[in-house]
Design a protein around this motif. Structure first.
Motif, PDB file in Angstrom:
ATOM      1  N   ARG A 120       0.677  -1.712  -0.281  1.00 18.62           N
ATOM      2  CA  ARG A 120       0.109   0.029  -0.283  1.00 18.62           C
ATOM      3  C   ARG A 120       0.673   1.140  -0.082  1.00 18.62           C
ATOM      4  O   ARG A 120       0.532   2.367  -0.395  1.00 18.62           O
ATOM      5  CB  ARG A 120      -0.814  -0.344   1.200  1.00 18.62           C
ATOM      6  CG  ARG A 120      -1.749  -0.687   1.175  1.00 18.62           C
ATOM      7  CD  ARG A 120      -3.229  -0.955   2.168  1.00 18.62           C
ATOM      8  NE  ARG A 120      -3.546  -1.774   2.362  1.00 18.62           N
ATOM      9  CZ  ARG A 120      -5.283  -1.902   1.654  1.00 18.62           C
ATOM     10  NH1 ARG A 120      -5.523  -1.227   1.215  1.00 18.62           N
ATOM     11  NH2 ARG A 120      -5.792  -3.462   2.220  1.00 18.62           N
ATOM     12  N   ALA A 145      -4.196  -0.947  -8.687  1.00 17.93           N
ATOM     13  CA  ALA A 145      -4.587   0.277  -8.143  1.00 17.93           C
ATOM     14  C   ALA A 145      -5.509  -0.221  -7.046  1.00 17.93           C
ATOM     15  O   ALA A 145      -5.798   0.826  -6.101  1.00 17.93           O
ATOM     16  CB  ALA A 145      -4.851   0.981  -9.152  1.00 17.93           C
ATOM     17  N   ARG A 174      -4.616  -0.672  -3.413  1.00 17.90           N
ATOM     18  CA  ARG A 174      -4.111   0.256  -2.882  1.00 17.90           C
ATOM     19  C   ARG A 174      -5.034   2.018  -2.826  1.00 17.90           C
ATOM     20  O   ARG A 174      -5.028   2.413  -2.192  1.00 17.90           O
ATOM     21  CB  ARG A 174      -3.123   0.948  -3.575  1.00 17.90           C
ATOM     22  CG  ARG A 174      -1.364   0.377  -3.581  1.00 17.90           C
ATOM     23  CD  ARG A 174      -0.319   0.463  -5.022  1.00 17.90           C
ATOM     24  NE  ARG A 174      -0.211   2.217  -4.639  1.00 17.90           N
ATOM     25  CZ  ARG A 174       0.812   1.920  -4.638  1.00 17.90           C
ATOM     26  NH1 ARG A 174       1.604   1.231  -3.941  1.00 17.90           N
ATOM     27  NH2 ARG A 174       1.154   2.960  -4.734  1.00 17.90           N
ATOM     28  N   GLN A 175      -6.612   1.315  -3.178  1.00 25.46           N
ATOM     29  CA  GLN A 175      -7.520   1.968  -3.109  1.00 25.46           C
ATOM     30  C   GLN A 175      -7.157   3.614  -3.935  1.00 25.46           C
ATOM     31  O   GLN A 175      -7.821   4.501  -3.522  1.00 25.46           O
ATOM     32  CB  GLN A 175      -7.585   2.588  -1.743  1.00 25.46           C
ATOM     33  CG  GLN A 175      -7.973   1.807  -0.374  1.00 25.46           C
ATOM     34  CD  GLN A 175      -8.493   1.339   0.654  1.00 25.46           C
ATOM     35  OE1 GLN A 175      -8.523   2.850   0.765  1.00 25.46           O
ATOM     36  NE2 GLN A 175      -9.061   0.789   1.480  1.00 25.46           N
ATOM     37  N   GLU A 176      -6.944   3.617  -5.022  1.00 26.16           N
ATOM     38  CA  GLU A 176      -6.469   3.966  -6.109  1.00 26.16           C
ATOM     39  C   GLU A 176      -7.896   4.535  -6.977  1.00 26.16           C
ATOM     40  O   GLU A 176      -7.225   3.531  -8.144  1.00 26.16           O
ATOM     41  CB  GLU A 176      -5.524   4.030  -6.411  1.00 26.16           C
ATOM     42  CG  GLU A 176      -4.070   4.514  -5.231  1.00 26.16           C
ATOM     43  CD  GLU A 176      -2.509   4.147  -5.969  1.00 26.16           C
ATOM     44  OE1 GLU A 176      -1.479   4.547  -5.768  1.00 26.16           O
ATOM     45  OE2 GLU A 176      -2.455   3.068  -6.667  1.00 26.16           O
ATOM     46  N   ASN A 177      -8.607   5.472  -6.927  1.00 22.70           N
ATOM     47  CA  ASN A 177      -9.874   5.277  -7.915  1.00 22.70           C
ATOM     48  C   ASN A 177      -9.282   5.213  -9.252  1.00 22.70           C
ATOM     49  O   ASN A 177      -9.664   4.247 -10.374  1.00 22.70           O
ATOM     50  CB  ASN A 177     -10.947   5.294  -7.265  1.00 22.70           C
ATOM     51  CG  ASN A 177     -11.643   4.794  -6.185  1.00 22.70           C
ATOM     52  OD1 ASN A 177     -11.050   3.792  -5.681  1.00 22.70           O
ATOM     53  ND2 ASN A 177     -12.582   5.657  -4.939  1.00 22.70           N
ATOM     54  N   ASN A 178      -8.399   6.593  -9.302  1.00 23.88           N
ATOM     55  CA  ASN A 178      -8.650   6.855 -10.534  1.00 23.88           C
ATOM     56  C   ASN A 178      -6.697   7.418 -10.368  1.00 23.88           C
ATOM     57  O   ASN A 178      -6.511   8.623 -10.784  1.00 23.88           O
ATOM     58  CB  ASN A 178      -9.203   8.415 -10.987  1.00 23.88           C
ATOM     59  CG  ASN A 178      -9.137   8.855 -12.575  1.00 23.88           C
ATOM     60  OD1 ASN A 178      -8.496   7.639 -13.280  1.00 23.88           O
ATOM     61  ND2 ASN A 178      -9.523   9.773 -12.234  1.00 23.88           N
ATOM     62  N   PRO A 179      -5.920   6.844 -10.717  1.00 22.48           N
ATOM     63  CA  PRO A 179      -4.614   6.803  -9.868  1.00 22.48           C
ATOM     64  C   PRO A 179      -3.636   7.354 -11.571  1.00 22.48           C
ATOM     65  O   PRO A 179      -4.045   7.103 -12.580  1.00 22.48           O
ATOM     66  CB  PRO A 179      -3.405   5.637 -10.385  1.00 22.48           C
ATOM     67  CG  PRO A 179      -4.710   4.669 -11.331  1.00 22.48           C
ATOM     68  CD  PRO A 179      -5.960   4.580 -10.280  1.00 22.48           C
ATOM     69  N   TRP A 224      -0.833   8.175 -12.360  1.00 19.88           N
ATOM     70  CA  TRP A 224      -0.125   6.787 -12.978  1.00 19.88           C
ATOM     71  C   TRP A 224      -0.681   5.844 -14.008  1.00 19.88           C
ATOM     72  O   TRP A 224       0.456   6.062 -14.684  1.00 19.88           O
ATOM     73  CB  TRP A 224       1.100   6.085 -11.645  1.00 19.88           C
ATOM     74  CG  TRP A 224       0.265   4.887 -11.219  1.00 19.88           C
ATOM     75  CD1 TRP A 224      -0.370   5.115 -10.016  1.00 19.88           C
ATOM     76  CD2 TRP A 224      -0.601   3.704 -11.708  1.00 19.88           C
ATOM     77  NE1 TRP A 224      -0.992   4.469  -9.774  1.00 19.88           N
ATOM     78  CE2 TRP A 224      -1.047   3.041 -10.717  1.00 19.88           C
ATOM     79  CE3 TRP A 224      -0.686   3.211 -13.003  1.00 19.88           C
ATOM     80  CZ2 TRP A 224      -1.726   1.857 -10.316  1.00 19.88           C
ATOM     81  CZ3 TRP A 224      -1.886   1.795 -12.540  1.00 19.88           C
ATOM     82  CH2 TRP A 224      -1.774   1.343 -11.955  1.00 19.88           C
ATOM     83  N   SER A 229     -10.463  -1.992 -14.683  1.00 19.74           N
ATOM     84  CA  SER A 229     -10.752  -1.034 -13.431  1.00 19.74           C
ATOM     85  C   SER A 229     -12.451  -1.100 -13.649  1.00 19.74           C
ATOM     86  O   SER A 229     -13.210  -1.273 -12.654  1.00 19.74           O
ATOM     87  CB  SER A 229      -9.861  -0.037 -13.403  1.00 19.74           C
ATOM     88  OG  SER A 229      -9.251   0.585 -12.989  1.00 19.74           O
TER      89      SER A 229
END
Length: 261
Positions: free
Chosen positions: A39, A216, A219-224, A226, A242
């Motif tokens: 994370r 993603a 890691r709770q990255e809804n709209n990263p 990167w 996604s």
């Protein structure tokens, strides 16, 4: 978010068995290498911020690159006998009884190896060799080194008893290097006199998209942010994956993989 998670895009881009295997393998890798580590570990990207030296294709640049990857993957580079070889080969016999594992490059009529992992040699170091021509392409070089170093994390650290190349590819994602390996999985070659493609690694293009989407999501990255580092084809597969994951959160990491079905 521009329809990213609309119902029209909730079909999984990879088959069910592959999806379930990947999710189960991902959970296992997280258990092995630590949830907090996954994370919080910063990702590597192909920018000078993460590779702060002028890359010139020399062996010196190769070693500098390897140092960064080793640190990212929590490996002591002094434990590795790292070198280059001039000809990619299909099979090498080791004098010490170690089995060779290869990563193929299919950009030719006869697939060649890009990197070799032998295990420990008589001095106790891990033998890792990279095909010299890969020094011409720094992004590809990172992907190859990361894959071979992933063998050390799995086989060398005795986390698995047999080689699984797809699991080895997936391990690079867990250590935040998956952007490189995904981007090199499938490349179109277009110039004034050449048309074709090159491939690298064992996971397929769509599988890389799903692997990065799982990363993603975990890691709770809804709209990263990167995502812009991904090539257009990988970015498309990432978004489709996604969309499926966020549209089916009741299934993700909850269904059991059964290789017999």
């Amino acid at each position: 978010m521009f329809g990213l998670f609309s119902k029209k895009q909730r079909e999984c881009p990879i088959d069910t068995n592959t999806r379930l295997w990947m999710e189960q393998a991902f959970v296992w890798l997280v258990q092995e290498f630590g949830e907090n580590n996954l994370r919080t570990k910063p990702m590597l990207f192909p920018t000078t911020e993460y590779f702060p030296f002028p890359y010139d294709g020399t062996k010196g640049s190769f070693i500098q690159t390897a140092h960064i990857i080793a640190r990212q993957m929590e490996i002591d580079l002094q434990m590795i006998n790292l070198d280059l070889y001039n000809e990619s080969v299909q099979e090498i016999q080791s004098d010490y009884g170690f089995r060779m594992f290869t990563q193929p490059d299919e950009n030719s009529d006869s697939p060649l190896t890009a990197g070799l992992y032998f295990g420990k040699n008589e001095t106790g170091q891990f033998d890792v060799f990279i095909e010299k021509n890969n020094l011409k392409d720094p992004e590809k070089l990172v992907a190859i080194i990361a894959h071979e170093f992933a063998h050390i994390k799995l086989l060398g650290e005795k986390r698995v008893s047999f080689n699984d190349e797809s699991l080895t590819d997936l391990t690079t994602v867990l250590f935040g290097i998956g952007v490189f390996n995904a981007n090199c999985a499938f490349r179109e070659i277009k110039n004034f006199d050449t048309r074709g493609h090159s491939t690298l690694g064992y996971l397929k293009q769509r599988e890389w998209g799903y692997a990065l989407a799982l990363y993603a999501y975990f890691r709770q990255e809804n709209n990263p942010g990167w995502v812009h580092h991904l090539t257009p084809n990988i970015r498309s597969d990432f978004k489709k994956s996604s969309a499926y994951i966020y549209g089916n959160t009741d299934k993700i990491f909850r269904e059991k993989y059964n290789p017999g079905h």
